[in-house]
Design an enzyme around this catalytic site. Structure first.
Site, mmCIF file in Angstrom:
data_model
loop_
_atom_site.group_PDB
_atom_site.id
_atom_site.type_symbol
_atom_site.label_atom_id
_atom_site.label_comp_id
_atom_site.label_asym_id
_atom_site.label_seq_id
_atom_site.Cartn_x
_atom_site.Cartn_y
_atom_site.Cartn_z
ATOM 1 N N ASP A 1 -21.063 -13.728 -11.994
ATOM 2 C CA ASP A 1 -22.301 -12.928 -12.049
ATOM 3 C C ASP A 1 -23.119 -13.217 -10.795
ATOM 4 O O ASP A 1 -22.935 -14.253 -10.167
ATOM 5 C CB ASP A 1 -23.114 -13.272 -13.307
ATOM 6 C CG ASP A 1 -23.315 -14.767 -13.459
ATOM 7 O OD1 ASP A 1 -22.449 -15.418 -14.066
ATOM 8 O OD2 ASP A 1 -24.306 -15.292 -12.927
ATOM 9 N N GLU B 1 -12.421 -20.920 -20.073
ATOM 10 C CA GLU B 1 -12.167 -21.039 -18.637
ATOM 11 C C GLU B 1 -10.868 -21.802 -18.389
ATOM 12 O O GLU B 1 -10.157 -21.548 -17.434
ATOM 13 C CB GLU B 1 -13.328 -21.782 -17.948
ATOM 14 C CG GLU B 1 -14.634 -21.011 -17.942
ATOM 15 C CD GLU B 1 -15.818 -21.913 -17.612
ATOM 16 O OE1 GLU B 1 -16.528 -21.609 -16.653
ATOM 17 O OE2 GLU B 1 -16.047 -22.911 -18.311
HETATM 18 N N1 ADE Z 1 -21.739 -19.945 -15.073
HETATM 19 C C1 ADE Z 1 -21.448 -18.676 -14.787
HETATM 20 N N2 ADE Z 1 -22.545 -18.012 -14.364
HETATM 21 C C2 ADE Z 1 -23.578 -18.891 -14.384
HETATM 22 C C3 ADE Z 1 -24.949 -18.824 -14.058
HETATM 23 N N3 ADE Z 1 -25.495 -17.699 -13.621
HETATM 24 N N4 ADE Z 1 -25.689 -19.942 -14.199
HETATM 25 C C4 ADE Z 1 -25.134 -21.077 -14.638
HETATM 26 N N5 ADE Z 1 -23.850 -21.208 -14.961
HETATM 27 C C5 ADE Z 1 -23.058 -20.119 -14.834
#
Ligand code: ADE
Length: 233
Positions: free
Chosen positions: A191, A4
């Site tokens: 996501d 990242e």
């Molecule tokens: N980082 C990126 N997506 C995530 C998720 N769904 N839960 C926790 N950390 C994350």
């Protein structure tokens, strides 16, 4: 995670500061000057045993704690990726600034500790920053798991979470413990938590694009905040 931070480290030509932290600490610090200010980009570092990046509240809290003790920063920004809630208007690639942070997996049914567990901590108000840069705004909810269980889901709903991460509330805690060091999160959505795809698949698919998006968003954010009072953010 290193993935990242790396595009930002490369883009800003940040230098590794080997002496920033005790040798035993896993976190790493990259430093540079910008607009007459010193900025430090701190990553949690890698696990010597498993060879993967440290993620989660232990490493995030430790890195934040050591950084604040060492640098006494004017402002701490926890930048990274997050899952977004479709029901709160989040879409893949969105940049969110935190209104507050909470924990959704610290369930302690004993008076006093219930609130401590949730650990609601307000972020610095950022209305002007968000207006200028077009970022979304919402609650960041934190746990040590990429997935979640039904009980977590109830807490995330009750806390009106917009995005879900693995460090935000821990960094907020370290800031609060240090005289309420001003703090907010910037999270790029990789996501959809309330979507229909497996989180790990969607996350890995979008991680590269999200890191590049952070590389664009963070310099703009730094240029906006540097030289301003907190009340001007
Ligand atoms: N980082 C990126 N997506 C995530 C998720 N769904 N839960 C926790 N950390 C994350």
């Amino acid at each position: 995670m290193e993935a990242e931070a790396q595009p930002l480290i490369d883009h800003l030509k940040l230098e590794l500061d080997e002496a920033a932290f005790p040798a035993s600490a896993p976190c790493k610090c990259y430093t540079s000057e910008r607009n007459g200010y010193t900025m430090h980009v701190v990553t949690n570092g890698k696990c010597r045993r498993h060879g993967v990046d440290h993620v989660g509240t232990v490493a995030g809290g430790l890195a934040a704690w050591l950084s604040i003790e060492k640098f006494k920063p004017d402002l701490v920004i926890n930048a990274g990726t997050a899952g977004g809630f479709n029901r709160m208007g989040a879409a893949i690639g969105d940049v969110f600034v935190s209104s507050r942070t909470v924990n959704h997996d610290r369930r302690i049914a004993i008076p006093g500790w219930t609130e401590w567990g949730v650990g609601k901590t307000d972020a610095v108000p950022t209305e002007q920053l968000r207006g200028a840069l077009g970022y979304k705004h919402g609650v960041v909810t934190t746990s040590n798991s990429l997935d979640f269980i039904e009980e977590d889901a109830k807490h995330m709903l009750a806390n009106e979470a917009s995005v879900k991460d693995m460090e935000g509330a821990a960094v907020a805690w370290a800031c609060e413990q240090h005289n309420n060091t001003p703090f907010f999160c910037i999270k790029v959505v990789t996501d959809i938590v309330d979507g229909d795809r497996p989180t790990h698949e969607e996350f890995l698919e979008n991680l590269g694009a999200a890191a590049r998006s952070l590389q664009e968003a963070l310099p703009k954010t730094l240029d906006f905040v540097m030289g301003k009072r907190l009340s001007e953010l």
